[in-house]
Design an enzyme around this catalytic site. Sequence first.
Site, PDB file in Angstrom:
ATOM      1  N   CYS A 119       0.837  -1.208   0.000  1.00 47.80           N
ATOM      2  CA  CYS A 119       0.000   0.000   0.000  1.00 47.80           C
ATOM      3  C   CYS A 119       0.864   1.248   0.000  1.00 47.80           C
ATOM      4  CB  CYS A 119      -0.918  -0.020   1.226  1.00 47.80           C
ATOM      5  SG  CYS A 119      -1.911   1.473   1.355  1.00 47.80           S
ATOM      6  N   CYS A 158      -0.348   4.127   2.189  1.00 51.06           N
ATOM      7  CA  CYS A 158      -0.201   3.902   3.641  1.00 51.06           C
ATOM      8  C   CYS A 158       1.255   4.079   4.059  1.00 51.06           C
ATOM      9  CB  CYS A 158      -0.608   2.483   4.043  1.00 51.06           C
ATOM     10  SG  CYS A 158      -2.105   1.872   3.299  1.00 51.06           S
ATOM     11  N   ASP A 159       2.175   3.547   3.282  1.00 45.68           N
ATOM     12  CA  ASP A 159       3.575   3.430   3.733  1.00 45.68           C
ATOM     13  C   ASP A 159       4.561   4.308   2.974  1.00 45.68           C
ATOM     14  OD1 ASP A 159       2.728   1.486   5.513  1.00 45.68           O
ATOM     15  OD2 ASP A 159       2.931  -0.107   4.035  1.00 45.68           O
TER      16      ASP A 159
END
Length: 300
Positions: free
Chosen positions: A130, A133-134
């Site tokens: 992701c 997200c990261d």
Amino acid sequence: MFDIIVIGAGPAGMTAAIYARRAAKTVLVLEAMSYGGQIINTPEIENYPAAAHISGFDFAAGVYNQAKELGAEFRFEKAVEIEDRGEEKRVRTPKNEYAAKAVIIATGSVNRRLGLEGEEKLIGRGISYCATCDGAFFRKKTVAVVGGGNTALEDALYLADLAEKVYLIHRRDSFRGEESTVTRLRERENVEFVLNSVVRTLHADKKLSAVEVVNKQGEKRTLAVDGLFVAVGRIPENRNFAKLIALDAAGYAVAGEDCRTQTEGIFVAGDNRVKEVRQLVTATADGAVAATEAIKYING
Ligand code: NAP
């Protein structure tokens, strides 16, 4: 006893809940994680009619609030089994059992792994599924994205704004994702295309340090990277319900545009259904259709 249990609070499931509530049916939505499904990882949705610029998170929150305001009940429990007792369906979670006249399975899909040695252990230590997200962990670092679909292309574009260098590794020389995104990537100086290539080996001590890629001619190349973003598609989440719904070879639920499965009173909606186009707009459309068909089924 609910009229309808919806399994999965992604765009398909939550839209089904909206349609069912507007027809005054009682609705329980069961969700294993948090509401929103995979769309919450999309930084900006640009292809949903009348919502030219909205984040996936805001979109999901909007649908959730709409379903709640209309009276849908949400419980954050994973549905692990459905029992078909004809006019009554029982849905089990690890803690509870719920009954409904009809069930809509809108469980979506999970990230496909590359299947490389060390991949699972390196999740959170260089490997991610992701980018939104990261990605922030890789500011000014070197990363690679694997895949040739829209997710990989959009991840690479997103990461190009943060990272110093982005390798885009794809096993062919043409892309499954949109040409316009490929064009935008080609304009970025810090994006290098590594085509006709697959990742063969992950090099790591405690954290990922490099990936070895091999091209169609068998030539190897080692790319020093801090992060590897895997975007090689998704696997439908239908396994728990395979006794009641037919699945195709890839695991997608076999159902036509009416979202009806082989079991009376059980419907599927969204990315876990066999279909040509998997987009936000087709997921929400499925939710509307599945709910409408479930209402017809209940009303007889
Ligand atoms: P996808 O379209 O299925 O693409 C998966 C990619 O991974 C393909 O390019 C495939 O290569 C490659 N791949 C699969 N297995 C591999 C392996 N073992 N090793 C290396 N490469 C592998 O998946 P997605 O990009 O996640 O998209 C899923 C759906 O969501 C699509 O319908 C997509 O259009 C949609 N989506 C839409 C948007 C948007 O509209 N903005 C954004 C994201 C996703 P091949 O091409 O060679 O098969």
